[in-house]
Design a protein around this motif. Structure first.
Motif: not given
Length: 136
Positions: A77-82, A4-5, A61-74
């Motif tokens: 966060v909780d950001a959906e990919f766009g 996926g990456l 990837v959470y249970a809803d199947g959508k990937p999320r950013l969860v850590d940026i530079k330590g």
């Protein structure tokens, strides 16, 4: 998760071929398996190291199947990919967010999502652009 990456950059790639393709391109992949409970069922961290600095970003990837950013530079966060995303680090002071949003609005860029994190006097912003709007 490795496939996926790599898929947005390389097109047709699958979970079987991804490790070999990464190796061919000089991408070091370390797989760490933990037996202890974690915040995430699966987590991928990408670290880029240059002569000047090292930067990391983690996603899941959470249970809803959508990937999320969860850590940026330590910073958690909780950001959906766009398709289009902006990441900004700034000193924590009044007026920055409003000014930043104004610059994007003047350029006809709609902010569809906005995430804010703070650490030791600095703020990090991750904004997703609405796909229906175009930058001018």
């Amino acid at each position: 998760m490795l496939s996926g990456l790599l898929q947005p950059m390389l097109g047709t790639i699958n979970v079987v071929s991804a490790p070999a393709v990464a190796k061919e391109r000089g991408i070091a992949v370390d797989e760490i398996v933990r037996t202890a409970q974690s915040d995430y069922e699966s987590l991928i961290t990408v670290t880029v190291t240059t002569e000047r600095q090292e930067r990391s970003v983690s996603g899941t990837v959470y249970a809803d199947g959508k990937p999320r950013l969860v850590d940026i530079k330590g910073i958690r966060v909780d950001a959906e990919f766009g398709r289009s995303m902006i990441y900004v680090t700034n000193e924590d002071r009044p007026g920055f967010i409003g000014g930043f949003a104004g610059i994007l609005g003047d350029a006809k860029i709609n902010i569809a999502t906005f995430h804010l994190a703070q650490q030791a006097g600095w703020r990090r912003h991750c904004a997703g652009r609405d796909r229906r709007c175009r930058a001018v």
